[in-house]
Design a protein around this motif. Structure first.
Motif, PDB file in Angstrom:
ATOM      1  N   GLN A 190       1.040  -1.317   0.044  1.00 33.24           N
ATOM      2  CA  GLN A 190       0.061   0.014  -0.144  1.00 33.24           C
ATOM      3  C   GLN A 190       0.822   1.370  -0.100  1.00 33.24           C
ATOM      4  OE1 GLN A 190      -2.146  -0.996   3.555  1.00 33.24           O
ATOM      5  NE2 GLN A 190      -4.108  -1.316   2.468  1.00 33.24           N
ATOM      6  N   ALA A 191       1.918   1.277   0.891  1.00 29.60           N
ATOM      7  CA  ALA A 191       2.705   2.431   1.030  1.00 29.60           C
ATOM      8  C   ALA A 191       3.660   2.639  -0.495  1.00 29.60           C
ATOM      9  CB  ALA A 191       3.670   2.245   2.232  1.00 29.60           C
ATOM     10  N   GLN A 192       3.911   1.607  -0.808  1.00 28.84           N
ATOM     11  CA  GLN A 192       4.820   1.542  -2.064  1.00 28.84           C
ATOM     12  C   GLN A 192       3.899   2.383  -3.232  1.00 28.84           C
ATOM     13  OE1 GLN A 192       7.618   1.663  -3.695  1.00 28.84           O
ATOM     14  NE2 GLN A 192       6.919   1.345  -5.854  1.00 28.84           N
ATOM     15  N   ALA A 193       2.658   1.804  -3.301  1.00 25.82           N
ATOM     16  CA  ALA A 193       1.818   2.328  -4.389  1.00 25.82           C
ATOM     17  C   ALA A 193       1.598   3.643  -4.329  1.00 25.82           C
ATOM     18  CB  ALA A 193       0.477   1.452  -4.353  1.00 25.82           C
ATOM     19  N   MET A 194       1.482   4.191  -3.094  1.00 24.63           N
ATOM     20  CA  MET A 194       1.092   5.528  -2.905  1.00 24.63           C
ATOM     21  C   MET A 194       2.368   6.408  -3.017  1.00 24.63           C
ATOM     22  SD  MET A 194      -2.282   5.761  -2.687  1.00 24.63           S
ATOM     23  CE  MET A 194      -2.600   7.161  -1.828  1.00 24.63           C
ATOM     24  N   CYS A 195       3.423   6.003  -2.706  1.00 17.83           N
ATOM     25  CA  CYS A 195       4.614   6.917  -2.549  1.00 17.83           C
ATOM     26  C   CYS A 195       4.960   6.903  -4.199  1.00 17.83           C
ATOM     27  CB  CYS A 195       5.773   6.163  -1.869  1.00 17.83           C
ATOM     28  SG  CYS A 195       5.460   6.532  -0.145  1.00 17.83           S
ATOM     29  N   ALA A 196       4.677   5.699  -4.939  1.00 20.38           N
ATOM     30  CA  ALA A 196       4.981   5.771  -6.488  1.00 20.38           C
ATOM     31  C   ALA A 196       4.003   6.757  -7.135  1.00 20.38           C
ATOM     32  CB  ALA A 196       4.783   4.507  -7.116  1.00 20.38           C
ATOM     33  N   LEU A 197       2.766   6.908  -6.749  1.00 19.91           N
ATOM     34  CA  LEU A 197       2.028   7.741  -7.210  1.00 19.91           C
ATOM     35  C   LEU A 197       2.396   9.161  -6.983  1.00 19.91           C
ATOM     36  CD1 LEU A 197      -1.055   8.709  -7.981  1.00 19.91           C
ATOM     37  CD2 LEU A 197      -1.651   8.764  -5.604  1.00 19.91           C
TER      38      LEU A 197
END
Ligand code: PGA
Length: 257
Positions: free
Chosen positions: A179-186
């Motif tokens: 979840q954190a990776q997806a949001m930081c990539a966004l």
């Protein structure tokens, strides 16, 4: 790839004496650690003592908030001019300030622009509420908040962004690393849209929300997570030291150097 950063947000904790002691302790325990930038963010009243305790070390100091004006009739507020010389970083738009002190993206935007113009490094916090995530709105909410907070920011030089899902702060319920990776990539994609790919790659994007010595490795090894903003665990010298040490040895997967 930028140097990872671990920032400790002490919130409204520690007396001046306790703050100086904690800073002194961390100075000793983190002395030999390299490859991670460390920032301690004590309450305003302890900034001076903490800066003194850290003088000559590589550990930096940050404030937890600031006003966007340099001076004037703003009772109880602290200006960027007052912080200069005491600290290098300033946390802006933390969800507790948004929730309890009615800080809007527009206010946060003024603060971010002022911090950058003053030579302070903002740690801009964005994150969705639990209801947003349950409704599948987390990307839309964080995108809108980031865009509004960075409106008219030309060069993000020295900007740090912290993705902090509100439901994970102080709850012991951290986001999953996916979840954190997806949001930081966004967040990084949005930074690239506004500032270009190179600036976006060089900008640190942190995860915050119930970070502990047990879960930091998982976060710090994600390709788009450049460290953490740590609340509760930053008040415990042993835990915070372990978080920094683990970050120093975690190698992000799949991100070009
Ligand atoms: P926490 O706080 O680590 O205690 O969840 C993080 C923050 O508020 O920045």
């Amino acid at each position: 790839m930028p140097t990872p950063l671990i920032a400790g947000n002490w919130k409204m904790n520690t007396t001046i004496q306790e703050a100086a002691q904690l800073a002194g302790h961390l100075r000793g325990s983190l002395g030999g650690v390299s490859g991670v930038e460390v920032v301690l963010c004590p309450p305003y009243v302890s900034l001076s003592e903490v800066a003194m305790a850290l003088q000559g070390s590589a550990i930096k100091v940050g404030a937890q908030n600031m006003h966007y004006e340099d001076k004037g009739a703003f009772t109880g507020e602290v200006s960027p001019q007052m912080l200069l010389g005491l600290c290098q970083y300033v946390i802006l738009g933390h969800s507790e300030r948004r929730r309890d002190f009615a800080e809007t993206d527009a206010i946060v935007n003024r603060k971010v622009r002022k911090a950058l113009a003053s030579g302070l490094h903002p740690i801009l916090c964005v994150g969705e509420l639990l209801a947003d995530r349950q409704a599948g709105r987390e990307e839309a909410v964080v995108s809108a908040s980031l865009r509004a907070s960075l409106e008219d920011v030309a060069v993000p030089r020295s900007l740090v962004v912290a993705y902090e899902p509100v439901w994970a702060i102080g709850t012991g319920l951290a986001a999953t690393s996916a979840q954190a990776q997806a949001m930081c990539a966004l967040i990084r994609r949005l930074l690239a849209q506004q500032f270009g790919a190179e600036e976006a790659r060089a900008t640190r994007v942190l995860y915050g929300g119930s970070v502990t010595p047990a879960n930091i490795k998982e976060f710090a090894s994600q390709p788009d997570i450049d460290g953490g903003l740590v609340g509760g665990a930053s008040l415990n010298a042993q835990q915070f030291t372990e978080i920094v040490r683990t970050t120093a040895s975690a190698r992000p997967q799949g991100r070009p150097a």
